[in-house]
Scaffold this motif. Structure first.
Motif, PDB file in Angstrom:
ATOM      1  N   SER A  86       0.852  -1.189   0.000  1.00  0.00           N
ATOM      2  CA  SER A  86       0.000   0.000   0.000  1.00  0.00           C
ATOM      3  C   SER A  86       0.884   1.234   0.000  1.00  0.00           C
ATOM      4  O   SER A  86       1.888   1.280   0.726  1.00  0.00           O
ATOM      5  CB  SER A  86      -0.868  -0.021   1.263  1.00  0.00           C
ATOM      6  OG  SER A  86      -1.351   1.267   1.549  1.00  0.00           O
ATOM      7  N   ARG A 137       0.396   3.929   1.331  1.00  0.00           N
ATOM      8  CA  ARG A 137       0.353   4.479   2.685  1.00  0.00           C
ATOM      9  C   ARG A 137       1.415   3.832   3.570  1.00  0.00           C
ATOM     10  O   ARG A 137       1.979   4.450   4.461  1.00  0.00           O
ATOM     11  CB  ARG A 137      -1.065   4.272   3.239  1.00  0.00           C
ATOM     12  CG  ARG A 137      -1.329   4.705   4.636  1.00  0.00           C
ATOM     13  CD  ARG A 137      -1.111   6.212   4.803  1.00  0.00           C
ATOM     14  NE  ARG A 137      -1.163   6.540   6.202  1.00  0.00           N
ATOM     15  CZ  ARG A 137      -0.166   6.339   7.063  1.00  0.00           C
ATOM     16  NH1 ARG A 137       0.962   5.808   6.671  1.00  0.00           N
ATOM     17  NH2 ARG A 137      -0.307   6.673   8.326  1.00  0.00           N
ATOM     18  N   ASP A 194       3.271   6.260  10.347  1.00  0.00           N
ATOM     19  CA  ASP A 194       2.150   7.140  10.675  1.00  0.00           C
ATOM     20  C   ASP A 194       2.634   8.563  10.948  1.00  0.00           C
ATOM     21  O   ASP A 194       2.039   9.531  10.470  1.00  0.00           O
ATOM     22  CB  ASP A 194       1.374   6.625  11.889  1.00  0.00           C
ATOM     23  CG  ASP A 194       0.559   5.384  11.592  1.00  0.00           C
ATOM     24  OD1 ASP A 194       0.348   5.064  10.397  1.00  0.00           O
ATOM     25  OD2 ASP A 194       0.126   4.726  12.553  1.00  0.00           O
ATOM     26  N   PHE A 233       3.739  10.203   7.632  1.00  0.00           N
ATOM     27  CA  PHE A 233       2.577  10.518   6.807  1.00  0.00           C
ATOM     28  C   PHE A 233       1.851  11.740   7.359  1.00  0.00           C
ATOM     29  O   PHE A 233       1.499  12.664   6.619  1.00  0.00           O
ATOM     30  CB  PHE A 233       1.618   9.324   6.727  1.00  0.00           C
ATOM     31  CG  PHE A 233       0.465   9.562   5.806  1.00  0.00           C
ATOM     32  CD1 PHE A 233       0.586   9.316   4.451  1.00  0.00           C
ATOM     33  CD2 PHE A 233      -0.743  10.055   6.282  1.00  0.00           C
ATOM     34  CE1 PHE A 233      -0.465   9.550   3.580  1.00  0.00           C
ATOM     35  CE2 PHE A 233      -1.803  10.298   5.423  1.00  0.00           C
ATOM     36  CZ  PHE A 233      -1.658  10.042   4.064  1.00  0.00           C
ATOM     37  N   ASN A 234       1.629  11.769   8.667  1.00  0.00           N
ATOM     38  CA  ASN A 234       0.932  12.890   9.285  1.00  0.00           C
ATOM     39  C   ASN A 234       1.706  14.186   9.143  1.00  0.00           C
ATOM     40  O   ASN A 234       1.109  15.251   8.955  1.00  0.00           O
ATOM     41  CB  ASN A 234       0.623  12.591  10.754  1.00  0.00           C
ATOM     42  CG  ASN A 234      -0.451  11.526  10.897  1.00  0.00           C
ATOM     43  OD1 ASN A 234      -1.288  11.338  10.012  1.00  0.00           O
ATOM     44  ND2 ASN A 234      -0.418  10.807  12.008  1.00  0.00           N
ATOM     45  N   ARG A 277       1.229  15.262   5.481  1.00  0.00           N
ATOM     46  CA  ARG A 277      -0.149  15.743   5.333  1.00  0.00           C
ATOM     47  C   ARG A 277      -0.310  17.117   5.983  1.00  0.00           C
ATOM     48  O   ARG A 277      -0.984  17.997   5.428  1.00  0.00           O
ATOM     49  CB  ARG A 277      -1.133  14.752   5.934  1.00  0.00           C
ATOM     50  CG  ARG A 277      -2.588  15.202   5.733  1.00  0.00           C
ATOM     51  CD  ARG A 277      -3.561  14.241   6.292  1.00  0.00           C
ATOM     52  NE  ARG A 277      -3.404  14.198   7.744  1.00  0.00           N
ATOM     53  CZ  ARG A 277      -4.146  13.479   8.551  1.00  0.00           C
ATOM     54  NH1 ARG A 277      -5.107  12.711   8.067  1.00  0.00           N
ATOM     55  NH2 ARG A 277      -3.942  13.492   9.840  1.00  0.00           N
ATOM     56  N   GLU A 337      -8.931  14.852   4.894  1.00  0.00           N
ATOM     57  CA  GLU A 337      -9.108  13.688   4.018  1.00  0.00           C
ATOM     58  C   GLU A 337      -8.561  13.969   2.614  1.00  0.00           C
ATOM     59  O   GLU A 337      -7.916  13.112   2.001  1.00  0.00           O
ATOM     60  CB  GLU A 337     -10.587  13.298   3.942  1.00  0.00           C
ATOM     61  CG  GLU A 337     -10.905  12.225   2.926  1.00  0.00           C
ATOM     62  CD  GLU A 337     -10.223  10.879   3.174  1.00  0.00           C
ATOM     63  OE1 GLU A 337     -10.038  10.128   2.187  1.00  0.00           O
ATOM     64  OE2 GLU A 337      -9.857  10.584   4.315  1.00  0.00           O
ATOM     65  N   SER A 382      -4.813  13.895   2.691  1.00  0.00           N
ATOM     66  CA  SER A 382      -4.355  12.498   2.717  1.00  0.00           C
ATOM     67  C   SER A 382      -4.375  11.910   1.315  1.00  0.00           C
ATOM     68  O   SER A 382      -3.424  11.220   0.903  1.00  0.00           O
ATOM     69  CB  SER A 382      -5.245  11.656   3.635  1.00  0.00           C
ATOM     70  OG  SER A 382      -5.091  12.035   4.972  1.00  0.00           O
ATOM     71  N   ARG A 383      -5.430  12.160   0.571  1.00  0.00           N
ATOM     72  CA  ARG A 383      -5.532  11.639  -0.795  1.00  0.00           C
ATOM     73  C   ARG A 383      -4.400  12.169  -1.673  1.00  0.00           C
ATOM     74  O   ARG A 383      -3.832  11.422  -2.484  1.00  0.00           O
ATOM     75  CB  ARG A 383      -6.888  12.016  -1.407  1.00  0.00           C
ATOM     76  CG  ARG A 383      -8.055  11.254  -0.806  1.00  0.00           C
ATOM     77  CD  ARG A 383      -9.392  11.789  -1.257  1.00  0.00           C
ATOM     78  NE  ARG A 383      -9.628  11.576  -2.682  1.00  0.00           N
ATOM     79  CZ  ARG A 383     -10.682  12.075  -3.333  1.00  0.00           C
ATOM     80  NH1 ARG A 383     -11.593  12.805  -2.694  1.00  0.00           N
ATOM     81  NH2 ARG A 383     -10.826  11.831  -4.632  1.00  0.00           N
ATOM     82  N   ILE A 429      -1.137  10.361  -0.708  1.00  0.00           N
ATOM     83  CA  ILE A 429      -1.154   8.969  -1.178  1.00  0.00           C
ATOM     84  C   ILE A 429      -0.911   8.899  -2.683  1.00  0.00           C
ATOM     85  O   ILE A 429      -0.128   8.073  -3.159  1.00  0.00           O
ATOM     86  CB  ILE A 429      -2.479   8.284  -0.776  1.00  0.00           C
ATOM     87  CG1 ILE A 429      -2.481   8.046   0.741  1.00  0.00           C
ATOM     88  CG2 ILE A 429      -2.680   6.977  -1.541  1.00  0.00           C
ATOM     89  CD1 ILE A 429      -3.823   7.641   1.306  1.00  0.00           C
ATOM     90  N   TYR A 483      -0.670  -0.223  -8.355  1.00  0.00           N
ATOM     91  CA  TYR A 483      -1.553   0.630  -7.566  1.00  0.00           C
ATOM     92  C   TYR A 483      -2.843   0.931  -8.313  1.00  0.00           C
ATOM     93  O   TYR A 483      -2.885   0.888  -9.541  1.00  0.00           O
ATOM     94  CB  TYR A 483      -0.862   1.958  -7.241  1.00  0.00           C
ATOM     95  CG  TYR A 483       0.402   1.803  -6.447  1.00  0.00           C
ATOM     96  CD1 TYR A 483       0.366   1.341  -5.133  1.00  0.00           C
ATOM     97  CD2 TYR A 483       1.639   2.120  -6.992  1.00  0.00           C
ATOM     98  CE1 TYR A 483       1.524   1.195  -4.396  1.00  0.00           C
ATOM     99  CE2 TYR A 483       2.803   1.986  -6.261  1.00  0.00           C
ATOM    100  CZ  TYR A 483       2.739   1.528  -4.963  1.00  0.00           C
ATOM    101  OH  TYR A 483       3.892   1.395  -4.243  1.00  0.00           O
TER     102      TYR A 483
END
Length: 176
Positions: free
Chosen positions: A19, A21, A26, A29-30, A33, A46, A49-50, A53, A130
């Motif tokens: 994935s 992600r 975490d 990623f955060n 974002r 959201e 995040s998209r 990704i 993907y």
């Protein structure tokens, strides 16, 4: 005794890669974002995040197919910019993916837009295993969300173009 149910065939749509992600912790990623959100006041978490990704998918595909000229949409570029700003994270990510994916920004110019580059990019992301978020790969005339990223990318016939994961003497391996 044999089962009355046939053995199902192996799944053929299993991604070749984990994935997107999972390419970041975490915390990483955060953090990325949060950079997207800081650069785009009012954006929903959201959506941020998209974007991240899709940028991870894009960078992964670019590293797998270094000789093919591809480019992100402005929305995906926003996520890519956020990744690049986290220089240590980005260097580590691209090293794990097998090669640095440099960024060669251009000022937006609708006359340079090549719709085939997005088709080619989406196809390579899918070939990398993907599934793309199609709403974020529609091109400049159908943007899903307004973003701060103010550069565009177009392939340059005969040159290395703005997106070329390999080394290119004409651009000196620089980037944003």
């Amino acid at each position: 005794m044999s089962s009355p149910f046939p053995t199902p065939p192996p799944c053929s749509n299993t991604p070749k890669n984990p994935s997107p992600r999972a390419l970041l912790s975490d915390t990483q990623f955060n953090d990325v974002r949060a950079t997207v959100l800081d650069n785009n006041p009012g954006m929903e978490p959201e959506m941020a995040s998209r974007l991240v990704i899709e940028a991870l998918k894009f960078v992964s595909a670019a590293s797998l197919f270094p000789t093919v000229r591809i480019a992100p949409t402005r929305e995906v570029d926003e996520g890519w910019h956020a990744l690049i700003l986290h220089t240590h994270l980005y260097a580590s990510l691209t090293s794990r993916l097998g090669r640095m994916v440099h960024h060669y920004p251009e000022r937006p110019d609708a006359s340079r837009h090549d719709p085939d580059v997005l088709t080619r990019t989406v196809a390579l992301i899918e070939q990398a295993g993907y599934t793309v978020d199609r709403e974020l790969w529609l091109g400049p005339e159908k943007s899903l969300v307004s973003v701060a990223a103010n550069c565009s990318h177009t392939p340059v016939p005969g040159g290395c173009g703005p997106i070329n994961p390999g080394n290119c003497a004409t651009h000196g391996g620089g980037g944003e």
